[in-house]
Design a protein around this motif. Structure first.
Motif, PDB file in Angstrom:
ATOM      1  N   LEU A  13       5.076  -2.814  -4.757  1.00  0.00           N
ATOM      2  CA  LEU A  13       5.294  -1.877  -3.653  1.00  0.00           C
ATOM      3  C   LEU A  13       4.256  -2.095  -2.557  1.00  0.00           C
ATOM      4  CD1 LEU A  13       6.714   0.651  -2.464  1.00  0.00           C
ATOM      5  CD2 LEU A  13       4.995   2.007  -3.687  1.00  0.00           C
ATOM      6  N   PHE A  14       2.985  -2.248  -2.933  1.00  0.00           N
ATOM      7  CA  PHE A  14       1.921  -2.494  -1.957  1.00  0.00           C
ATOM      8  C   PHE A  14       2.181  -3.796  -1.196  1.00  0.00           C
ATOM      9  CE2 PHE A  14      -1.772   0.059  -4.103  1.00  0.00           C
ATOM     10  CZ  PHE A  14      -1.051   1.228  -3.937  1.00  0.00           C
ATOM     11  N   LYS A  15       2.613  -4.830  -1.912  1.00  0.00           N
ATOM     12  CA  LYS A  15       2.885  -6.124  -1.264  1.00  0.00           C
ATOM     13  C   LYS A  15       4.075  -6.021  -0.307  1.00  0.00           C
ATOM     14  CE  LYS A  15       0.677  -9.099  -4.639  1.00  0.00           C
ATOM     15  NZ  LYS A  15       0.801 -10.188  -5.598  1.00  0.00           N
ATOM     16  N   LYS A  16       5.056  -5.211  -0.672  1.00  0.00           N
ATOM     17  CA  LYS A  16       6.207  -4.985   0.199  1.00  0.00           C
ATOM     18  C   LYS A  16       5.757  -4.292   1.491  1.00  0.00           C
ATOM     19  CE  LYS A  16      10.744  -2.744   0.209  1.00  0.00           C
ATOM     20  NZ  LYS A  16      11.656  -1.882  -0.560  1.00  0.00           N
ATOM     21  N   GLU A  17       4.889  -3.296   1.357  1.00  0.00           N
ATOM     22  CA  GLU A  17       4.363  -2.582   2.526  1.00  0.00           C
ATOM     23  C   GLU A  17       3.503  -3.505   3.394  1.00  0.00           C
ATOM     24  OE1 GLU A  17       5.227   0.440   3.645  1.00  0.00           O
ATOM     25  OE2 GLU A  17       6.612   0.531   1.952  1.00  0.00           O
ATOM     26  N   ARG A  18       2.756  -4.378   2.737  1.00  0.00           N
ATOM     27  CA  ARG A  18       1.936  -5.333   3.473  1.00  0.00           C
ATOM     28  C   ARG A  18       2.818  -6.278   4.280  1.00  0.00           C
ATOM     29  NH1 ARG A  18       0.107  -9.949   4.565  1.00  0.00           N
ATOM     30  NH2 ARG A  18      -2.086 -10.379   4.904  1.00  0.00           N
ATOM     31  N   LYS A  19       3.920  -6.695   3.691  1.00  0.00           N
ATOM     32  CA  LYS A  19       4.856  -7.592   4.375  1.00  0.00           C
ATOM     33  C   LYS A  19       5.422  -6.912   5.630  1.00  0.00           C
ATOM     34  CE  LYS A  19       8.636 -10.762   3.405  1.00  0.00           C
ATOM     35  NZ  LYS A  19       9.527 -11.299   2.380  1.00  0.00           N
TER      36      LYS A  19
ATOM     37  N   GLY B  53      -5.376  -3.130  11.534  1.00  0.00           N
ATOM     38  CA  GLY B  53      -6.076  -2.203  10.645  1.00  0.00           C
ATOM     39  C   GLY B  53      -5.184  -1.779   9.490  1.00  0.00           C
ATOM     40  N   ARG B  54      -3.934  -1.499   9.797  1.00  0.00           N
ATOM     41  CA  ARG B  54      -2.990  -1.122   8.735  1.00  0.00           C
ATOM     42  C   ARG B  54      -2.755  -2.288   7.775  1.00  0.00           C
ATOM     43  NH1 ARG B  54       0.395   1.532  13.220  1.00  0.00           N
ATOM     44  NH2 ARG B  54      -0.480   3.626  13.253  1.00  0.00           N
ATOM     45  N   LEU B  55      -2.641  -3.481   8.345  1.00  0.00           N
ATOM     46  CA  LEU B  55      -2.451  -4.674   7.511  1.00  0.00           C
ATOM     47  C   LEU B  55      -3.657  -4.877   6.599  1.00  0.00           C
ATOM     48  CD1 LEU B  55      -0.739  -7.156   6.808  1.00  0.00           C
ATOM     49  CD2 LEU B  55      -1.763  -8.321   8.763  1.00  0.00           C
TER      50      LEU B  55
ATOM     51  N   TYR C 199      -8.129  -3.089 -10.636  1.00  0.00           N
ATOM     52  CA  TYR C 199      -8.023  -2.010 -11.617  1.00  0.00           C
ATOM     53  C   TYR C 199      -6.784  -2.130 -12.502  1.00  0.00           C
ATOM     54  CZ  TYR C 199     -11.992   0.175  -9.376  1.00  0.00           C
ATOM     55  OH  TYR C 199     -13.244   0.435  -8.897  1.00  0.00           O
ATOM     56  N   GLU C 200      -6.136  -3.276 -12.375  1.00  0.00           N
ATOM     57  CA  GLU C 200      -4.978  -3.607 -13.207  1.00  0.00           C
ATOM     58  C   GLU C 200      -3.909  -2.509 -13.205  1.00  0.00           C
ATOM     59  OE1 GLU C 200      -6.672  -4.655 -17.018  1.00  0.00           O
ATOM     60  OE2 GLU C 200      -7.669  -6.412 -16.176  1.00  0.00           O
ATOM     61  N   LEU C 201      -3.547  -2.089 -12.002  1.00  0.00           N
ATOM     62  CA  LEU C 201      -2.467  -1.116 -11.883  1.00  0.00           C
ATOM     63  C   LEU C 201      -1.154  -1.789 -12.269  1.00  0.00           C
ATOM     64  CD1 LEU C 201      -3.325   0.772  -8.557  1.00  0.00           C
ATOM     65  CD2 LEU C 201      -3.903   1.394 -10.900  1.00  0.00           C
ATOM     66  N   SER C 202      -0.149  -0.996 -12.494  1.00  0.00           N
ATOM     67  CA  SER C 202       1.129  -1.537 -12.965  1.00  0.00           C
ATOM     68  C   SER C 202       1.766  -2.454 -11.918  1.00  0.00           C
ATOM     69  CB  SER C 202       2.084  -0.400 -13.324  1.00  0.00           C
ATOM     70  OG  SER C 202       2.462   0.296 -12.156  1.00  0.00           O
TER      71      SER C 202
ATOM     72  N   VAL D  69      -6.656  -4.478   1.212  1.00  0.00           N
ATOM     73  CA  VAL D  69      -7.662  -3.812   0.379  1.00  0.00           C
ATOM     74  C   VAL D  69      -6.990  -3.075  -0.785  1.00  0.00           C
ATOM     75  CG1 VAL D  69      -9.400  -1.972   0.339  1.00  0.00           C
ATOM     76  CG2 VAL D  69      -9.380  -3.625   2.223  1.00  0.00           C
ATOM     77  N   ASN D  70      -5.890  -2.392  -0.489  1.00  0.00           N
ATOM     78  CA  ASN D  70      -5.179  -1.676  -1.556  1.00  0.00           C
ATOM     79  C   ASN D  70      -4.668  -2.635  -2.632  1.00  0.00           C
ATOM     80  OD1 ASN D  70      -5.527   0.927  -0.571  1.00  0.00           O
ATOM     81  ND2 ASN D  70      -3.754   0.766   0.763  1.00  0.00           N
ATOM     82  N   ILE D  71      -4.164  -3.761  -2.216  1.00  0.00           N
ATOM     83  CA  ILE D  71      -3.669  -4.756  -3.176  1.00  0.00           C
ATOM     84  C   ILE D  71      -4.824  -5.292  -4.022  1.00  0.00           C
ATOM     85  CG2 ILE D  71      -2.657  -7.076  -3.388  1.00  0.00           C
ATOM     86  CD1 ILE D  71      -0.949  -6.294  -0.854  1.00  0.00           C
TER      87      ILE D  71
END
Length: 157
Positions: free
Chosen positions: A135-141, A111-113, A126-129, A118-120
């Protein structure tokens, strides 16, 4: 990996056949008992199959999102049928100690993964920086590493 201990399943069926009056009313009918067993075994096979796929997958790849979702659905179905099986006395403490609690933990980690996936997706949509997406990809890893570790504890190969 043993989700339903075979000896428990067979002893429960035998006890119902020997003393049907001790079983809940819906279990006294052979059709219900067979349906319950077939359903549980079918879902068990689905969970086992998807966990094996997941164990072989490279979870650090974004393409693993669909497999993560499929696994979460299979585990949720298993939790649903297990609730029925518990009420019908198929429960065994050994099951929960060996596999049940670990499956629930893997489900939570998945669920966290999935949340990071979804956040990524939203961050990219929304073309975030770039630093936020990184950072999101690091957390996903990190989350995918935890899932892999949880699967190893389940002894899924």
């Amino acid at each position: 990996m043993v989700l339903i201990p075979l000896e428990n399943r067979l002893s429960r069926l035998q006890s119902i056949r020997e003393a049907p009056e001790s079983a809940p009313p819906h279990l006294r009918e052979q059709a219900w008992l067979e349906l319950e067993q077939k359903t549980a075994l079918s879902i068990y096979e689905d969970v086992e199959k998807v966990l094996k796929k997941l164990a072989k997958a490279q979870l650090n790849k974004s393409s693993a999102g669909k497999l993560v979702h499929e696994t979460r659905v299979a585990l949720r179905r298993w939790e649903s049928i297990w609730t029925v099986l518990e009420k019908d006395d198929w429960n065994e403490k050994k099951y929960w100690k060996v596999a049940g609690s670990r499956l629930r933990k893997v489900h939570k980690m998945l669920g966290r993964l999935r949340d990071w996936d979804v956040n990524i997706e939203l961050a990219e949509e929304y073309e975030l920086s770039s630093p936020i997406i990184k950072l999101f990809k690091k957390e996903r890893k990190k989350a995918s590493a935890k899932v892999s570790k949880g699967l190893k504890k389940l002894n899924v190969k």
